[in-house]
Motif scaffolding. Structure first.
Motif, PDB file in Angstrom:
ATOM      1  N   ASP A 137       0.913  -0.874   0.096  1.00  0.00           N
ATOM      2  CA  ASP A 137      -0.068   0.102   0.351  1.00  0.00           C
ATOM      3  C   ASP A 137       0.938   0.989  -0.394  1.00  0.00           C
ATOM      4  O   ASP A 137       1.969   1.437   0.928  1.00  0.00           O
ATOM      5  CB  ASP A 137      -1.019   0.545   1.492  1.00  0.00           C
ATOM      6  N   ASP A 138       0.632   2.137  -0.755  1.00  0.00           N
ATOM      7  CA  ASP A 138       0.695   3.446  -0.326  1.00  0.00           C
ATOM      8  C   ASP A 138       0.963   4.520   0.715  1.00  0.00           C
ATOM      9  O   ASP A 138       0.100   5.327   0.702  1.00  0.00           O
ATOM     10  CB  ASP A 138       0.431   4.589  -2.077  1.00  0.00           C
ATOM     11  N   TYR A 139       1.791   4.282   2.134  1.00  0.00           N
ATOM     12  CA  TYR A 139       0.988   4.451   3.079  1.00  0.00           C
ATOM     13  C   TYR A 139       1.930   6.136   3.358  1.00  0.00           C
ATOM     14  O   TYR A 139       2.765   5.911   3.006  1.00  0.00           O
ATOM     15  CB  TYR A 139       1.447   3.768   4.323  1.00  0.00           C
ATOM     16  N   SER A 140       1.290   7.119   3.780  1.00  0.00           N
ATOM     17  CA  SER A 140       2.012   8.235   4.658  1.00  0.00           C
ATOM     18  C   SER A 140       2.897   7.973   5.607  1.00  0.00           C
ATOM     19  O   SER A 140       2.334   6.911   5.986  1.00  0.00           O
ATOM     20  CB  SER A 140       1.092   9.102   4.713  1.00  0.00           C
ATOM     21  N   PRO A 141       3.739   8.677   5.269  1.00  0.00           N
ATOM     22  CA  PRO A 141       4.390   8.817   6.676  1.00  0.00           C
ATOM     23  C   PRO A 141       3.937   8.299   8.279  1.00  0.00           C
ATOM     24  O   PRO A 141       4.078   7.636   8.934  1.00  0.00           O
ATOM     25  CB  PRO A 141       5.466   9.755   6.950  1.00  0.00           C
ATOM     26  N   TYR A 142       2.699   9.016   8.169  1.00  0.00           N
ATOM     27  CA  TYR A 142       1.595   9.048   9.417  1.00  0.00           C
ATOM     28  C   TYR A 142       1.699   7.565   9.250  1.00  0.00           C
ATOM     29  O   TYR A 142       1.938   7.549  10.984  1.00  0.00           O
ATOM     30  CB  TYR A 142       0.503  10.336   9.164  1.00  0.00           C
ATOM     31  N   GLU A 143       1.082   6.898   8.408  1.00  0.00           N
ATOM     32  CA  GLU A 143       0.449   5.491   8.205  1.00  0.00           C
ATOM     33  C   GLU A 143       1.336   4.502   8.677  1.00  0.00           C
ATOM     34  O   GLU A 143       0.900   3.844   9.311  1.00  0.00           O
ATOM     35  CB  GLU A 143      -0.122   6.054   6.852  1.00  0.00           C
ATOM     36  N   ILE A 144       2.352   4.936   8.123  1.00  0.00           N
ATOM     37  CA  ILE A 144       3.787   3.714   8.224  1.00  0.00           C
ATOM     38  C   ILE A 144       4.247   3.664   9.756  1.00  0.00           C
ATOM     39  O   ILE A 144       4.720   2.545  10.302  1.00  0.00           O
ATOM     40  CB  ILE A 144       5.045   4.677   7.441  1.00  0.00           C
ATOM     41  N   SER A 161      12.396   4.109   8.864  1.00  0.00           N
ATOM     42  CA  SER A 161      11.214   3.539   9.664  1.00  0.00           C
ATOM     43  C   SER A 161      12.021   2.883  10.885  1.00  0.00           C
ATOM     44  O   SER A 161      10.988   2.028  11.421  1.00  0.00           O
ATOM     45  CB  SER A 161      11.173   1.759   8.745  1.00  0.00           C
ATOM     46  N   ASN A 162      13.341   2.990  11.289  1.00  0.00           N
ATOM     47  CA  ASN A 162      13.536   2.525  12.505  1.00  0.00           C
ATOM     48  C   ASN A 162      13.402   3.637  13.716  1.00  0.00           C
ATOM     49  O   ASN A 162      12.547   3.602  14.803  1.00  0.00           O
ATOM     50  CB  ASN A 162      15.329   1.948  12.587  1.00  0.00           C
ATOM     51  N   ILE A 163      13.507   5.421  12.909  1.00  0.00           N
ATOM     52  CA  ILE A 163      13.042   6.274  13.993  1.00  0.00           C
ATOM     53  C   ILE A 163      12.038   6.507  13.741  1.00  0.00           C
ATOM     54  O   ILE A 163      10.828   6.431  15.043  1.00  0.00           O
ATOM     55  CB  ILE A 163      13.456   7.451  12.762  1.00  0.00           C
ATOM     56  N   PHE A 164      10.913   5.693  13.049  1.00  0.00           N
ATOM     57  CA  PHE A 164       9.553   5.531  13.835  1.00  0.00           C
ATOM     58  C   PHE A 164       9.078   4.624  14.038  1.00  0.00           C
ATOM     59  O   PHE A 164       8.306   5.141  15.687  1.00  0.00           O
ATOM     60  CB  PHE A 164       8.731   5.078  12.051  1.00  0.00           C
TER      61      PHE A 164
END
Length: 246
Positions: A137-144, A161-164
């Protein structure tokens, strides 16, 4: 070096870059500041498939992988095969030992850098491929970020992704393809949970993941303390630099 000397100010996001800048710039032209992605707002989203996975498995582990060209390794083809095999073997071992399921988090899915293709290569050689869920899916940074927060643990080759994941206080193991990953994990006091992509083995990856699982509560406590400090530091240093340039 020529380009860097022309900018008004530089934020270095980890120690390695800061040490480099020390040699080429005066002190009033740079400072170290945590990666701005740590300040991305926390938003909650529901993912029905994640809820279903939690019902059917003991633990859910998020994972990012990437197609890396191994610039520091002589035999690039062999190094890539080694990375794919180490990750797939480690996933199989963790799945069987912990009744786990892995979920691929689609951070980069552009035409010339689609991480989904690397995830599919790994799935193809897994024994327990049914326990590796691949979403593109083309997720936004918020969704990821929200998706990472639904996982019990996280394993990331993609640095952001590790930061998130760590921002959402999720215990994380990083697979470092450049030194910036080491710097980021040091920022969150998690240098013990880094595996180098050039020399990765299934044994090292499994032992690091198991150490992460064993130390879950301690890691969450560390992140609960460290993330607010990081966000405060970003805000204060940014404001200071902007004030000085008014």
């Amino acid at each position: 070096e020529g380009v860097l000397s022309r900018v008004d100010y530089i934020f270095a996001r980890e120690k390695i870059t800061e040490e480099y800048l020390k040699n080429i710039l005066p002190d009033n032209k740079y400072c170290r500041i945590p990666d701005m992605a740590f300040s991305l707002e926390d938003k909650q989203y529901e993912f029905d498939y994640m809820n279903d996975l939690k019902k059917d498995n003991e633990i859910v582990i998020g994972i990012t992988v990437r197609n890396w060209n191994f610039p520091n390794v002589k035999d690039k083809k062999k190094a890539k095969e080694n990375y794919l095999k180490a990750v797939s073997d480690a996933m199989d071992i963790i799945i069987e030992k912990y009744k786990a399921v892995f979920v691929f988090v689609p951070q980069v899915i552009v035409e010339f850098g689609d991480d989904t293709e690397t995830a599919k290569e790994i799935k193809k050689i897994m024994k327990n491929s049914n326990k590796f869920v691949i979403r593109n899916d083309d997720y936004s940074p918020y969704e990821i970020k929200a998706m990472a927060s639904k996982c019990d643990y996280f394993i990331g080759t993609r640095m952001h992704s590790n930061i998130f994941a760590t921002s959402m206080k999720i215990p994380t193991t990083a697979i470092a393809y450049e030194k910036k990953t080491n710097g980021i994990m040091e920022t969150v006091n998690m240098s013990d949970y880094v595996v180098e992509i050039d020399t990765i083995t299934k044994e090292e990856l499994v032992s690091t993941i198991e150490k992460m699982i064993d130390n879950k509560e301690k890691i969450i406590k560390t992140l609960n303390e460290r993330i607010p400090e990081i966000r405060k530091e970003i805000e204060e240093k940014t404001k200071k630099v902007l004030r000085e340039r008014e």
